[in-house]
Design a protein around this motif. Structure first.
Motif, mmCIF file in Angstrom:
data_model
loop_
_atom_site.group_PDB
_atom_site.id
_atom_site.type_symbol
_atom_site.label_atom_id
_atom_site.label_comp_id
_atom_site.label_asym_id
_atom_site.label_seq_id
_atom_site.Cartn_x
_atom_site.Cartn_y
_atom_site.Cartn_z
ATOM 1 N N VAL A 236 -3.219 -9.890 -1.192
ATOM 2 C CA VAL A 236 -2.499 -8.735 -0.939
ATOM 3 C C VAL A 236 -1.745 -7.864 -2.461
ATOM 4 O O VAL A 236 -1.965 -6.600 -2.054
ATOM 5 N N TYR A 237 -1.727 -8.409 -3.400
ATOM 6 C CA TYR A 237 -1.138 -7.589 -4.387
ATOM 7 C C TYR A 237 -2.311 -7.135 -5.329
ATOM 8 O O TYR A 237 -1.841 -6.661 -6.390
ATOM 9 N N ILE A 238 -3.491 -7.233 -4.889
ATOM 10 C CA ILE A 238 -4.671 -6.763 -5.420
ATOM 11 C C ILE A 238 -5.234 -5.584 -4.449
ATOM 12 O O ILE A 238 -5.311 -4.415 -4.792
ATOM 13 N N ALA B 168 7.755 -5.980 -3.519
ATOM 14 C CA ALA B 168 7.660 -4.662 -3.983
ATOM 15 C C ALA B 168 7.149 -4.747 -5.499
ATOM 16 O O ALA B 168 7.593 -4.149 -6.322
ATOM 17 N N SER B 169 5.716 -5.427 -5.417
ATOM 18 C CA SER B 169 5.224 -5.674 -6.814
ATOM 19 C C SER B 169 4.558 -4.322 -7.261
ATOM 20 O O SER B 169 4.776 -3.721 -8.369
ATOM 21 N N MET B 170 3.723 -3.568 -6.504
ATOM 22 C CA MET B 170 3.033 -2.529 -6.725
ATOM 23 C C MET B 170 2.329 -2.540 -8.094
ATOM 24 O O MET B 170 1.756 -1.414 -8.563
ATOM 25 N N THR C 14 0.984 -1.179 -0.066
ATOM 26 C CA THR C 14 -0.009 -0.002 -0.033
ATOM 27 C C THR C 14 0.807 1.255 0.030
ATOM 28 O O THR C 14 0.675 2.210 -0.804
ATOM 29 N N VAL C 15 1.886 1.420 0.872
ATOM 30 C CA VAL C 15 2.585 2.740 1.096
ATOM 31 C C VAL C 15 3.654 2.689 -0.406
ATOM 32 O O VAL C 15 3.819 3.630 -0.908
ATOM 33 N N LEU C 16 4.178 1.534 -0.801
ATOM 34 C CA LEU C 16 5.149 1.638 -1.931
ATOM 35 C C LEU C 16 4.335 2.069 -3.162
ATOM 36 O O LEU C 16 4.461 2.817 -4.079
ATOM 37 N N THR C 17 2.884 1.588 -3.068
ATOM 38 C CA THR C 17 2.183 2.046 -4.356
ATOM 39 C C THR C 17 1.570 3.311 -4.318
ATOM 40 O O THR C 17 1.519 4.120 -5.168
ATOM 41 N N PHE C 18 1.496 3.669 -3.069
ATOM 42 C CA PHE C 18 0.912 5.377 -2.863
ATOM 43 C C PHE C 18 2.107 6.123 -3.334
ATOM 44 O O PHE C 18 1.716 7.396 -3.993
ATOM 45 N N SER D 33 11.333 -4.406 -1.146
ATOM 46 C CA SER D 33 11.362 -6.095 -1.895
ATOM 47 C C SER D 33 11.531 -7.134 -0.904
ATOM 48 O O SER D 33 10.744 -8.040 -0.994
ATOM 49 N N PRO D 34 12.331 -6.765 0.284
ATOM 50 C CA PRO D 34 12.566 -8.163 0.937
ATOM 51 C C PRO D 34 11.028 -8.684 1.752
ATOM 52 O O PRO D 34 11.015 -9.676 2.097
ATOM 53 N N ILE D 35 10.389 -7.668 1.955
ATOM 54 C CA ILE D 35 9.271 -7.820 2.599
ATOM 55 C C ILE D 35 8.026 -8.452 1.866
ATOM 56 O O ILE D 35 7.336 -9.484 2.063
#
Length: 290
Positions: free
Chosen positions: A244-246, A222-224, A177-181, A217-219
């Motif tokens: 999760v990735y949707i 980091a798909s986003m 969520t945060v990375l895609t934000f 990416s380790p967690i």
């Protein structure tokens, strides 16, 4: 009535330009459709019935993105100790940079359902075109995963994204969520009237993807990008925590749209719409607005 000198010169220039275009088509083998005039060529290019160009552009771009994004893990499995994590997360960033440069003017180079939804929420992209974009993005990602499996003889699950061992799906969800934000904020920001950077925005988007992958990416991987994870999961048949990735990327995209409104006001202006839709029949809800 004879033409004025200026009109005659304009006609001569137009005919010369058309002749050069025809010669270019002949030299490069483009014989299926040779426009009679430059004006006709431009009209064909902007014809709304040419939506297939946009869709093919998204299909091709997403294919290449997933080719390197999933390919890093799969090639690393096929050839151990050849691809580092740094290389695996940097490669998609460089590919996105290249794709924006070569096809951004056609479709907007979304390559990501979360980006398509964000542009539509922002008012820069017609909702009617979102389902088609998402469908071909998922298709391009699946074709890439299928191709990689056929070439590497490694399951595409090694090229997908999963929560790290010892971390919950909720941890991965928060990270996505945060990375895609951040990603969508960069995309919407460089497409705004105030900071409209055109193709130079590719630098910002590519740089963000690399940086996000290096530390995030380790967690979660980091798909986003729901399509980037969908393709490998579909081909391998492993859907572990795919929700999760949707949910993560879509939630991050919605938050980014809200932040963009607070920072820049409403969307739908010329600059944002052109960035979201490319150069084919751009539709701006508020054409008077940058």
């Amino acid at each position: 009535m004879s033409e004025a000198p200026g009109q005659a010169q304009q006609r001569a220039d137009a005919d010369a330009e058309a002749a050069r275009g025809i010669m270019s088509d002949v030299v490069h083998g483009r014989l299926m459709h040779v426009p009679t005039t430059i004006a006709q060529s431009i009209e064909d290019f902007h014809d709304s019935s040419q939506e297939w160009r946009r869709l093919f552009s998204e299909l091709l771009g997403t294919f290449f993105l997933v080719l390197v994004a999933a390919g890093g893990g799969m090639m690393g499995q096929a050839f151990p100790n050849t691809i580092s994590r740094t290389a695996a997360v940097t490669a998609p960033a460089l590919m996105v940079f290249a794709i924006i440069l070569f096809m951004g003017k056609i479709s907007g180079a979304h390559l990501n359902p979360a980006v398509s939804v964000a542009f539509a929420l922002r008012g820069d992209f017609p909702w009617s075109r979102v389902p088609g974009y998402i469908l071909v993005q998922l298709g391009g990602a699946s074709l890439a995963a299928w191709f990689l499996e056929g070439v590497t003889h490694v399951s595409s699950r090694y090229g997908s994204n999963y929560p790290a061992s010892g971390f919950s799906s909720w941890d991965a969800l928060l990270m996505e969520t945060v990375l895609t934000f951040g990603l969508v904020s960069v995309i919407l920001g460089t497409a705004s009237g105030a900071q409209n950077l055109g193709i130079i925005g590719a630098f910002g988007v590519g740089a963000y993807i690399a940086l996000a992958g290096l530390w995030g990416s380790p967690i979660s991987g980091a798909s986003m990008n729901p399509a980037r994870t969908f393709g490998p999961d579909l081909v391998s048949g492993h859907w572990d925590a795919y929700w999760v990735y949707i949910v993560g990327p879509l939630a991050g995209a919605v938050v980014a749209v809200g932040a963009a409104f607070l920072l820049r006001g409403r969307g739908g202006g010329r600059a944002g719409s052109a960035a979201a839709q490319g150069g084919l029949m751009t539709e701006a809800r508020f054409p008077e607005q940058d």
